[in-house]
Every structure is written in C-alpha cells, then in structure tokens.
Scaffold this active site. Structure first.
Site, PDB file in Angstrom:
ATOM      1  N   GLY A  50      86.332  68.097  23.593  1.00  0.00           N
ATOM      2  CA  GLY A  50      85.140  67.310  23.886  1.00  0.00           C
ATOM      3  C   GLY A  50      84.447  67.795  25.125  1.00  0.00           C
ATOM      4  O   GLY A  50      84.729  68.881  25.639  1.00  0.00           O
ATOM      5  N   ASP A  89      80.383  53.421  25.684  1.00  0.00           N
ATOM      6  CA  ASP A  89      80.579  54.415  24.625  1.00  0.00           C
ATOM      7  C   ASP A  89      81.484  53.859  23.524  1.00  0.00           C
ATOM      8  O   ASP A  89      82.430  54.530  23.082  1.00  0.00           O
ATOM      9  CB  ASP A  89      81.158  55.703  25.207  1.00  0.00           C
ATOM     10  CG  ASP A  89      80.898  56.901  24.288  1.00  0.00           C
ATOM     11  OD1 ASP A  89      79.975  56.820  23.451  1.00  0.00           O
ATOM     12  OD2 ASP A  89      81.625  57.905  24.396  1.00  0.00           O
TER      13      ASP A  89
END
Length: 823
Positions: A497, A612
C-alpha cells in the site's frame, strides 16, 4: 415459580457460609485491641481482641493517665467487646509498630454506656492519626464504628484521643489496625465526576478516606463474619429512590475472579452474587428509566470516593448488557460494557472508582440506566454494591508551622511562575527557529527517528512497558522482526500500500503478526506512522485491531499488528475464492464494526474520526469477529465548542463523504457516510466504485439509493443471500444504509443510532415475519430518537467462543494494503 423473599435471603445466607471455607486475607500488621478490658475477647466469633491492660513494657498505651471502665448493666445482646471502654480524661493515645508501610485500615468502636464515674454519652473529643485530625468534637449516644483508610509511611502509628474542652474526656471501646491489600486503593483510573474539571483524579492512595456507606445492593446484610476484611455491608432498601424501578437479582454460582478486576478483598462473594436490575415488567414505568439511590453524606460540597461494584449475573451470554452510570445526575460512565471490561468472562466481578462532590443538601445520588447501545429486547442495567468514602485530606508526614507554610507557598509560587515563563519563552524561541530554518531531513529518503518514544537504534531486545490504560505495548527490535519475517522475504508479502509492504511474520513467542514496513519516500510515511502509534496507544476495544508493537531502528519505521486469520471483509463478499458469508454473518460483522467505530467516536472527550472506513479496513478473526483497522488517517474529533475539524481531504474514493469533500470540514458523520457505503457493499457484494460498469452503476451508493427509492432494492441484492433475507430485515437495513449516505451530515444518524438499528435488523431477521415487508417492530427517527423496540428477540451480541479478553490473538494485515493502488 416465585420464591418468598425471606427464603431467598436465607438461602443466600447459607451460600455465604459455604464461601467461608475459602482462604481469608492475612494482613501483615494486625492489631485488635479490647480497650479497657483485663481479658481478651472475640468479636463475631472469628477474631480475637487483646486486652490493652498488658503488663508494663508491652502495652500499646502511651500514657498511664487513662482509665478503664466497665458497663455495670451490660445488655445481653451487646457484644462483650462493648462492655468495657478506655477513657482519656486529659488525652492519651495508642501506638503501634508498623512493619509494612502502605495502606492500612483503622477502625474505632464507640459504644457509650453510663458508669459510676463517667457517662460516655456526654463525651466530646477529637481523634488524631499521626497528628492528623480525623474526628472533631465527636460525641455519640449510640454504637458507632468509624473506619478510616490511609497510607502509613512512618514506622509508628499513633492514634490520639483529645478532649474538646477542659472538663471533657475521650473514650474508645475497641481499636483495629491492620494492613490493607496492596491494590485496595489505586492511584490510576479514578474518574473525577465534577463539571468543568479534569477527568482523572490522581494520588488517591495519599488521601485519608473515611467510610460513610457500604451497601450490598440487592442482597442481605453482611457482617464481618461474611467478609475477609471484616466489613459490614447493609441492605439498599432504604436508599432506593423509586423501589418500583428495581428488582432483585441473584445467583448461586460463585463469582469468577480470574481476570483481576476484583478480589474477595475488594468485596465478598455475596456482594457480587446479588444485584438490583431494572424491573422491566412494571407496566407503570416508561420503557426507558433509571434505578436511583440517594445517600446522605451530611457534608456539603465535599469530595467523596464512590466505588461501584458490578458483576453481570443477569445475562445469559456475553455482550448483552450495556448501561450508563450517573452520579448526581452527571454522566459518570457512558455505555458500560461489562463483557469488555472483564475481558469477555461472564459473571466476573469488577469495580469502578469515581470521585464526586456531594450536592448542596449533602447528598450523593447514584443511578444506572439503559444505554443507547442496549438491545431493545434486553434493555437493562444493574448494580451490585456501593461504597462511599469521604476524602478528608492528604496525609502529611510532618507538621509545619502556619507562617512557615505560607512563606514556602509564596516562594514556591514565585519560583514556579518564573520557571514556567522561562520555559514558555524558550519553547516559543525554538518554534520560531524551527519555522524559519526548515531542515532537509524530511526530504531525504531515510526516516527521522521517533524521538518522542525514546527509541534506541542499538536495541536488540524487546522492551515491555505498561501504558496508563493498563494493557501491554511493545517496542520490538529490528533484529527480531528480521528473524520473524525471514529477512523480509518477498514470499511472505501479504499486501502492498501507500505506506509500504506488509509481511506475515511471527515473534519470538511464536505469536503470528502482520508486519507493515514503511517504504522510504512513501507518500504517507512519518505522519501515518505517528498517527497509528498515537491512536492505538490510547484505545483498546474488542472490535478494533490492536497494535502489537513498533520499531524505529536503523532508519526503519515498522508497525506490527495482530494477525487476522480471515482477512478483510471485502474478500468474503466478492473478488476472492472465499465462500460468501451468510446474511446473518454479514449482519454480525456490521454490528461488530459499528461497535468499534462507536467506541472511536465516543471513547474520549473529543473522540476519534477514522477517515478511511471501507470493507478492506474491516478485518475478521478466526471466529469472524469484526475489527476496524488502519488508523493512519485518523484525526481527533472537534473540541466541545467546535462543530468540525478543518483539514485536507483524505480517504478512499467511493467511500468519501461528499460534504467533507466539498467543504473540507471533517466530522464523525463523515465516518457514518463511509459506513453506509460499506452496508450497501455488504448487501450487494460489489465494489464501492467500479469504472468498468455503465455510468449510472459506477458509484455503488448512488446506484443502490436509486433502487431503494424505487422500492426495488431486492433486485440488486447479492444472489448468494437473496433467499435468506426476510423482507422486514431488508427494509430496515436498507433504510439505515440510506440514512447514513445522506448528502449532509446533519441528516445522518450517529453511529450509535446505526448500531441500534443494525441490532434491530438482526433481531427482525431472527424473529420477524417471513413475508411481511412492513415494519411493525419500531424504528429510530431521523433525529436519532429511539422508539419502542421489539419485546423479544434473539441474542444479537454474541459470545464468539474465542475466549479472548479483547486482545485478539490472530489477524490479517490492514486490508487496504491488499491493493496495489493503496489510497
């Protein structure tokens, strides 16, 4: 079958006798004095009080001017201990050698009677403990036992009795001095329940405490015979403000003391085996009400330690009971979840300490009532015991004259102010220099060491510390992580990521972990690293992924998390070979995630906004228990006088709150929007954004809401669960998701309301009609006001059988890293 009240109390009494076979507490210091007597005597048949008229050289008395007297007409019902007394016409004291410093109990027994030379009812005197006055102008016409709890740091303990006037005298019938258990009074974790004040009361063990009330809520009176610390607990009947609101609860099973929340010295078994719970069968009361007790403490506006005892003896399984605690109508503890506090062990005792101020009438009012998280079918609250202790004053080891004390206070204040101002200007100067002379280190490809955590780049061992919240955090050496990941073998990579790669690994004790190693030059880098540690070091919850440790040696920034066996929620909905979750499993996952998010939003004064929330940041353990993950973008919520946090927009496309995107104003309702998208994702089993679809279907939330408003949402439900969903359950779930995705935050429910609705959805699924889509079981309005829920239903809060204590032993990595694009 209903049992007579007297029979219940009798049975509980006999059960209490069974527990006496258990080992009692043995204090290091243990002085029991039968004052004024020439013989020893027993009290409640279990303790022997020694005569204070010992031979010269062995007496505890520090003066020979005291007088021993006896009651000429003792009552046959009076304990022998109260038939004699020690009288101090001009003052006197007892002295005891203290072998172990620390907290001690001091009990003074006063049983006035009339003898030929003294009428003890006319006595008026002061009592001092090591020079500190604990009783002033005391007199009594009835039996009184005064109990004090205080820390003794001197080798000698002196208890003095001084007449209040020249013609007066003091007296005492018996004296107890004995050591308390080490953890009886703790300095950490005491909540201060006073408006406009700090939230934690510190240095509690340094205070002198006087016991005012000790109550066995819902049970019978307990005498020293039933208590390992020889205390007396009285019944709560006379303190209940509305008896119709409460009903007694009891169990015949011994409490489970395995989790360190309480011991038999904190309170005896019988306190935790009885309770008062809400009388929900009383038709005259409203659906939601509190149980309240009123305690007269006499002193107005005086601080008291309020110790409340809890043991969930009313639930059939874990996570059924949520309630609020109020002291003097102030919210002292919101959403008490005994399952979490007792590390997921049912009927495990615990206590919670508060410091509160008595009101203007000298009263303390304690209430327990249902939480917004309560399942409507199981709304309840309970209380097992209450202790109230007046806080007298800090113990002083030496007496300082008033003038000298004032001088030092003035001098100390001036010096302290000077030092403070000097440090303040120094900090301003440093900040200005830092602003004007930006270093280039942040632009380099290496990391800046995490100085705030005092890391050592030469460390080769794992350092274990205990945080203020009570759980273990780890600083893990780079060498250990190298070994546990086979030198960061690429074959162990389980995700990539924006922060870096994630490896499957293990620690020295073979604990499986997910190791997230930051990449030099990462777009997220240091801010996310700091955010993760800062947030996760403050919070702990069954439904939040926990931080195992971190490493910042050798220019590395590495975060280590619990390994979640089942991985992200997304992989169980679409895009993988995993079998799809059932509708019931999906609901339980949503409920768990909502619980974790609710804790983030409400667990502190400002709360935490995740920023998120998405299906790849909700992870599942081996028992499919859901945990919210990835706090790298998290922010503290707005202050009390603010409505939002102004900040740059961050998050993931498809889940991003449109109002936050437009106005760059972040609120907890931004998380609610993202969670609404997750709800549609769970229902429809498709990505939040799919650019390969036709234009009107690209955005899941918009597409699903369009079908919902046409009343045809069932047409786009995941085919794997379409036949499982009851219409009433689908209707409520869809309405909840739609409200979450409202364009404006003010129109969205709180996450607490969402959680309530989801529990309702699961209840409808398990108990609602098969084919009737109409809602007949209640609702939560747009404003979040709860209406009457169903009268019965299944258990929506599950015991997943993992035996954990909120510390999950296994976890997959933060799942946003499963995609190459990251955020």
């Amino acid at each position: 079958m209903a049992f007579p009240k007297n029979l219940i109390q009798t049975l509980l009494f006999f059960f209490s006798l069974l527990h006496l076979s258990l080992a009692s507490f043995t204090p290091t210091d243990n002085y029991l004095i039968n004052s004024g007597s020439n013989t020893n005597t027993s009290f409640f048949t279990i303790r022997s009080f020694l005569s204070d008229s010992s031979k010269p050289g062995s007496s505890f008395l520090s003066t020979d001017r005291s007088i021993s007297i006896s009651d000429p007409n003792p009552s046959p019902d009076s304990p022998a201990l109260y038939n004699t007394a020690r009288v101090f016409p001009i003052g006197g004291s007892y002295k005891f050698q203290v072998t172990t410093k620390g907290t001690h109990f001091i009990r003074l027994h006063f049983a006035p009677f009339k003898a030929s030379s003294f009428n003890l009812r006319s006595a008026k005197f002061r009592v001092l403990i090591n020079g500190f006055s604990v009783m002033n102008s005391f007199s009594t016409s009835s039996v009184v036992v005064k109990e004090f709890i205080l820390k003794i740091d001197d080798p000698v303990l002196e208890i003095s009795f001084l007449p209040s006037k020249a013609s007066g005298f003091g007296f005492v019938n018996a004296v107890e001095v004995f050591s308390a258990p080490n953890d009886y009074i703790m300095d950490q974790g005491t909540k201060l329940v006073i408006p406009n004040s700090a939230q934690i009361f510190s240095n509690l063990s340094s205070q002198v405490l006087e016991t005012v009330h000790r109550i066995n809520v819902g049970g019978s009176k307990l005498t020293p015979f039933n208590d390992t610390l020889w205390r007396t607990w009285v019944v709560d009947d006379n303190y209940l403000l509305l008896r119709a609101a409460a009903r007694r609860a009891w169990t015949t099973h011994s409490p489970n003391y395995q989790n360190g929340g309480a011991t038999r010295e904190i309170a005896p078994d019988n306190v935790y085996m009885t309770a008062q719970e809400m009388d929900r069968d009383n038709q005259e009361l409203q659906a939601r009400f509190n149980i309240s007790w009123g305690f007269q403490v006499d002193e107005k506006r005086v601080l008291h330690l309020v110790r409340l005892h809890f043991c969930d003896i009313v639930s059939s399984s874990l996570n059924q009971l949520y309630f609020n605690v109020f002291i003097n109508e102030y919210l002292a503890y919101k959403d008490v979840d005994l399952s979490t506090l007792t590390f997921h062990v049912l009927a495990s005792p615990l206590y919670i300490d508060f410091v509160a101020e008595s009101d203007r009438s000298g009263m303390l009012r304690i209430s327990v009532g249902p939480s917004d998280l309560s399942n409507p079918a199981r709304v309840n609250a309970l209380l097992n015991g209450v202790e109230i202790m007046r806080i007298l004053s800090p113990v002083s080891s030496e007496v300082v004259s008033g003038k000298r004390n004032v001088v030092w206070i003035v001098v100390g204040s001036v010096l302290g102010g000077f030092v403070f101002l000097s440090l303040f200007f120094l900090c301003v100067l440093c900040l200005c220099r830092r602003k004007n002379n930006k270093t280039r280190s942040s632009e380099s490809t290496g990391w800046t060491p995490l100085r705030r955590f005092r890391g050592s780049s030469n460390s080769r061992t794992t350092e274990r510390t205990v945080s203020s919240s009570g759980y273990h955090t780890l600083r893990i050496s780079f060498a250990e992580l190298q070994s546990g990941t086979n030198n960061f073998d690429k074959s162990l990579v389980i995700g990539v990521g924006g922060f870096g790669m994630v490896f499957k690994g293990s620690l020295k004790d073979n604990t499986k972990v997910a190791v997230k190693r930051g990449s030099p030059g990462s777009r997220q880098g240091l801010p996310e690293f700091l955010s993760e540690i800062t947030i996760l070091s403050k919070i702990r919850h069954r439904h939040l992924v926990s931080l195992v440790g971190y490493c910042e040696e050798q220019s590395e920034m590495i975060l280590v998390y619990e390994y979640m066996d089942k991985g992200p929620l997304k992989s169980h909905l679409y895009g993988s070979s995993n079998p799809p979750l059932s509708w019931k499993q999906r609901l339980e996952v949503c409920i768990g995630a909502a619980r974790g998010l609710h804790y983030l939003h409400t667990g502190s004064s400002q709360g935490i906004i995740h920023r998120d929330i998405k299906s790849t940041n909700i992870l599942l353990d081996n028992n499919y228990v859901a945990k919210v993950a990835d706090f790298g973008l998290s922010r503290s919520g707005p202050c009390i006088d603010e409505t939002h946090v102004s900040t740059g927009v961050k998050g993931s496309f498809g889940y991003l709150d449109p109002e936050y995107f437009r106005r760059q104003q972040l609120t907890d309702k931004s998380d609610v929007y993202s969670f609404g998208v997750v709800l549609f994702e769970v229902l429809c089993a498709r990505p939040a954004v799919d650019p390969l679809l036709v234009r009107e279907q690209v955005n899941l939330a918009e597409w699903a809401i369009e079908w919902q408003r046409k009343g045809m949402l069932d047409q786009i439900v995941d085919p794997n669960i379409a036949d499982e969903i009851k219409p009433c359950s689908l209707k409520k779930f869809a309405e909840t998701a739609e409200k979450c995705c409202a364009d404006y935050g003010v129109d969205r429910p709180t996450i607490g309301d969402v959680l309530w609705n989801l529990e309702h959805v699961l209840q409808l699924q398990e108990s609602g009609p098969l084919n009737n889509p109409e809602e007949v079981y209640g609702d939560v309005t747009d404003s979040g006001t709860a209406r009457q829920g169903p009268s019965s239903g299944s258990n929506t809060d599950r015991d997943y059988g993992d035996g954990t204590s909120g510390i999950i032993s296994s976890s997959q990595v933060f799942s946003q890293l499963m995609t190459n694009a990251g955020r």
